[in-house]
Design an enzyme around this catalytic site. Structure first.
Site, PDB file in Angstrom:
ATOM      1  CG  HIS A   1       0.942 -23.565 -63.982  1.00 18.86           C
ATOM      2  ND1 HIS A   1       1.444 -24.657 -64.632  1.00 18.86           N
ATOM      3  CD2 HIS A   1       0.874 -23.890 -62.669  1.00 18.86           C
ATOM      4  CE1 HIS A   1       1.664 -25.613 -63.751  1.00 18.86           C
ATOM      5  NE2 HIS A   1       1.336 -25.177 -62.549  1.00 18.86           N
TER       6      HIS A   1
ATOM      7  CG  ASP B   1       0.186 -21.509 -55.281  1.00 14.38           C
ATOM      8  OD1 ASP B   1      -0.084 -22.343 -54.421  1.00 14.38           O
ATOM      9  OD2 ASP B   1       1.140 -21.615 -56.070  1.00 14.38           O
TER      10      ASP B   1
HETATM   11  N1  ACO Z   1       2.810 -11.622 -63.400  1.00 17.91           N
HETATM   12  C1  ACO Z   1       3.238 -10.828 -64.417  1.00 17.91           C
HETATM   13  N2  ACO Z   1       3.856 -11.275 -65.527  1.00 17.91           N
HETATM   14  C2  ACO Z   1       4.062 -12.600 -65.609  1.00 17.91           C
HETATM   15  C3  ACO Z   1       3.649 -13.478 -64.603  1.00 17.91           C
HETATM   16  C4  ACO Z   1       2.995 -12.946 -63.468  1.00 17.91           C
HETATM   17  N3  ACO Z   1       2.573 -13.726 -62.486  1.00 17.91           N
HETATM   18  N4  ACO Z   1       3.982 -14.748 -64.953  1.00 17.91           N
HETATM   19  C5  ACO Z   1       4.597 -14.654 -66.137  1.00 17.91           C
HETATM   20  N5  ACO Z   1       4.641 -13.352 -66.542  1.00 17.91           N
HETATM   21  C6  ACO Z   1       5.178 -12.835 -67.804  1.00 17.91           C
HETATM   22  C7  ACO Z   1       6.700 -12.820 -67.803  1.00 17.91           C
HETATM   23  O1  ACO Z   1       7.199 -11.595 -67.321  1.00 17.91           O
HETATM   24  C8  ACO Z   1       6.995 -13.062 -69.262  1.00 17.91           C
HETATM   25  O2  ACO Z   1       6.755 -11.859 -69.931  1.00 17.91           O
HETATM   26  P1  ACO Z   1       7.668 -11.462 -71.235  1.00 17.91           P
HETATM   27  O3  ACO Z   1       7.316 -12.495 -72.277  1.00 17.91           O
HETATM   28  O4  ACO Z   1       7.229 -10.078 -71.574  1.00 17.91           O
HETATM   29  O5  ACO Z   1       9.096 -11.545 -70.787  1.00 17.91           O
HETATM   30  C9  ACO Z   1       5.909 -14.043 -69.702  1.00 17.91           C
HETATM   31  O6  ACO Z   1       4.793 -13.777 -68.817  1.00 17.91           O
HETATM   32  C10 ACO Z   1       6.317 -15.497 -69.599  1.00 17.91           C
HETATM   33  O7  ACO Z   1       6.768 -15.722 -68.250  1.00 17.91           O
HETATM   34  P2  ACO Z   1       7.823 -16.813 -67.810  1.00 17.91           P
HETATM   35  O8  ACO Z   1       8.437 -16.388 -66.519  1.00 17.91           O
HETATM   36  O9  ACO Z   1       8.726 -17.098 -68.962  1.00 17.91           O
HETATM   37  O10 ACO Z   1       6.893 -18.048 -67.570  1.00 17.91           O
HETATM   38  P3  ACO Z   1       7.329 -19.385 -66.879  1.00 17.91           P
HETATM   39  O11 ACO Z   1       6.518 -20.461 -67.483  1.00 17.91           O
HETATM   40  O12 ACO Z   1       8.805 -19.520 -66.879  1.00 17.91           O
HETATM   41  O13 ACO Z   1       6.919 -19.130 -65.348  1.00 17.91           O
HETATM   42  C11 ACO Z   1       5.698 -19.012 -63.349  1.00 17.91           C
HETATM   43  C12 ACO Z   1       5.806 -19.658 -64.746  1.00 17.91           C
HETATM   44  C13 ACO Z   1       7.021 -19.139 -62.598  1.00 17.91           C
HETATM   45  C14 ACO Z   1       4.612 -19.740 -62.565  1.00 17.91           C
HETATM   46  C15 ACO Z   1       5.344 -17.525 -63.533  1.00 17.91           C
HETATM   47  O14 ACO Z   1       4.128 -17.398 -64.229  1.00 17.91           O
HETATM   48  C16 ACO Z   1       5.279 -16.761 -62.214  1.00 17.91           C
HETATM   49  O15 ACO Z   1       6.303 -16.272 -61.731  1.00 17.91           O
HETATM   50  N6  ACO Z   1       4.054 -16.666 -61.575  1.00 17.91           N
HETATM   51  C17 ACO Z   1       3.933 -16.037 -60.303  1.00 17.91           C
HETATM   52  C18 ACO Z   1       4.360 -17.014 -59.215  1.00 17.91           C
HETATM   53  C19 ACO Z   1       3.327 -18.117 -58.991  1.00 17.91           C
HETATM   54  O16 ACO Z   1       2.136 -17.863 -58.895  1.00 17.91           O
HETATM   55  N7  ACO Z   1       3.832 -19.361 -58.885  1.00 17.91           N
HETATM   56  C20 ACO Z   1       2.996 -20.530 -58.623  1.00 17.91           C
HETATM   57  C21 ACO Z   1       3.038 -21.466 -59.765  1.00 17.91           C
HETATM   58  S1  ACO Z   1       1.888 -22.774 -59.508  1.00 17.91           S
HETATM   59  C22 ACO Z   1       2.659 -23.820 -58.476  1.00 17.91           C
HETATM   60  O17 ACO Z   1       3.848 -23.877 -58.311  1.00 17.91           O
HETATM   61  C23 ACO Z   1       1.759 -24.679 -57.712  1.00 17.91           C
END
Ligand code: ACO
Length: 433
Positions: A311, A368
């Site tokens: 998140h 979620d």
């Molecule tokens: N699975 C695996 N790796 C992940 C995940 C995940 N779900 N989420 C983040 N990471 C990793 C990224 O690859 C990144 O790794 P790195 O540092 O080696 O490059 C690091 O964690 C940081 O990730 P970001 O994408 O920069 O985090 P951001 O804050 O931009 O994204 C998000 C948040 C979009 C929710 C992300 O965690 C994600 O894609 N999660 C899966 C989708 C999801 O569940 N969305 C619902 C969000 S809640 C809502 O909207 C109600």
């Protein structure tokens, strides 16, 4: 500056040999922000903040989140207390008007919602224009905008006109969502039943057919109502920021929330609960172990994410996920539903929470991760998951649109950019290219 803020010691920015003083404001929970509204005027510089992760776009009194501590409060009240004691309609009132309603206010609001849930008959024909295969989210966005055409006082942000518009939107989004579902499955629309509570009525409109009335079990209606409460607001997330962005041009409430529905549709926002179920079913059907799947997620070249994890704001735990995990167990037991998907979810959660990859990056289950399992057990089709989220988020969007409309300091939202394209060059006529 807005009341509720107090000024702290100015920040000093050293830039190109000189020092610029920038005011710092502190909110009621100790959050501090450097006020850069004068930055460009004083320095000709702007800030660069991709994804706005460090940018406060407004001052708001609606929802407080402490992502590090896993805290979520609506108008100061912890989400755990609202999930336990409140209802969706009471929470909606709280978000929009700032206080818990008195008995008479809640009675009147609930009555208005129940009695305005019918949509104009002419709007039924709009559904004929959509293909049966259409996703319900664009149908809902389009229908909300179309509904605006039937409202006389579109721009009211206060008084009786606003009150009725807010109640109508909350009422009718449930009706058009159920109708979008009926369109997809090819069944006749079921009219709302004003005698039912909000969640039971939604389930009735989705699942009743002419020869059989659907009566929601109390545990099921309560679980759905709780999901709606947990989704009702989440401060400046992507869809709410969209509502504010669109509303900042003084676009009306209907147009603004209709844009919010589109923003919510994306798989990284509201679409994630669908993706969670797809992922769990894929694991269940593929013979992959949860360990294999976790290894795939960690391999960046696979471009696979553990959906329902991570998140932008919560870096400890998502308090909504905690509440729903308990709810999930209760609903599956009440319905005697297939537990395999839940078992896989629990295994994945355990594996991820003990894995360095997820620990280092502060990745925890988000709302979620469990909401999809509950919705699936209730019988809500996967393509309606994000729609349920949109119904839940409606009071939050309305509250933010209203707050922005009342904010004397609010301006049209217009971010800037750093241009990195081609420098000045001349046009080459076609025959010379
Ligand atoms: N699975 C695996 N790796 C992940 C995940 C995940 N779900 N989420 C983040 N990471 C990793 C990224 O690859 C990144 O790794 P790195 O540092 O080696 O490059 C690091 O964690 C940081 O990730 P970001 O994408 O920069 O985090 P951001 O804050 O931009 O994204 C998000 C948040 C979009 C929710 C992300 O965690 C994600 O894609 N999660 C899966 C989708 C999801 O569940 N969305 C619902 C969000 S809640 C809502 O909207 C109600």
């Amino acid at each position: 500056m807005s009341d509720g803020l107090h000024e702290c010691k100015n920040a000093m920015l050293a830039l190109e040999g000189s020092t610029v003083e920038l005011p710092v404001w502190e909110g009621t929970e100790g959050e501090r922000g450097i006020d850069i509204t004068q930055l460009r005027g004083k320095t000709s510089h702007i800030t660069l903040d991709s994804g706005f992760a460090n940018t406060g776009s407004c001052v708001s009194k609606i929802t407080f989140i402490d992502g590090e501590k896993g805290v979520l409060r609506y108008r100061g009240i912890p989400i755990e207390q609202l999930a336990e004691h409140s209802t969706f309609l009471e929470t909606a009132w709280l978000l929009i008007y700032g206080e818990l309603p008195m008995r008479e206010q809640l009675k009147k609001f609930s009555k208005t919602v129940a009695e305005t849930s019918l949509i104009n008959e002419s709007l039924h024909y709009h559904f004929e224009g959509f293909p049966r295969t259409a996703h319900p989210m664009p149908m809902i966005s389009a229908m909300i905008n179309a509904m605006g055409c039937y409202q006389p006082a579109l721009y009211a942000s206060e008084g009786a006109d606003f009150d009725i518009a807010a109640a109508r939107l909350i009422a009718k989004v449930s009706t058009i969502s159920a109708f979008a579902h009926k369109k997809t499955v090819g069944e006749p629309f079921r009219y709302p039943h004003p005698g039912l509570d909000y969640a039971s009525n939604l389930l009735h409109m989705m699942f009743s057919v002419p020869y059989r009335r659907y009566n929601a079990k109390p545990e099921v209606a309560r679980a759905l109502d709780r999901i709606l409460i947990l989704h009702a607001d989440h401060e400046q997330n992507c869809s709410t920021s969209t509502v504010r962005m669109v509303g900042s041009s003084r676009a009306n409430l209907y147009a603004s929330v209709s844009a919010g529905v589109c923003a919510l549709w994306g798989p990284l926002h509201g679409g994630a609960n669908m993706a969670v179920i797809d992922m769990l079913e894929q694991i269940a059907g593929s013979g992959l172990t949860t360990r294999d799947f976790i290894d795939r997620v960690k391999d960046k070249s696979s471009h696979t994410r553990l959906m329902g994890f991570g998140h932008r704001v919560y870096k400890n735990f998502d308090p909504r996920a905690k509440i729903l995990k308990e709810q999930c167990d209760a609903v599956l037991q009440a319905l005697g539903a297939n537990q395999r998907i839940l078992e896989i979810a629990i295994e994945l959660e355990e594996a991820a929470l003990n894995d360095e990859y997820f620990i280092e990056r502060n990745l925890y289950p988000n709302v979620d991760f469990y909401s999809g399992i509950i919705l699936k057990a209730i019988g809500i089709p996967v393509n309606m998951f994000t729609v349920i989220f949109a119904i839940g988020r409606m009071p939050g969007w309305i509250a933010h649109w209203r707050e922005m409309s009342h904010d004397a300091a609010a301006r049209i939202n217009r971010p800037r950019q750093i241009y990195a394209g081609s420098p000045l060059r001349d046009y080459t006529p076609l025959k010379m290219r």
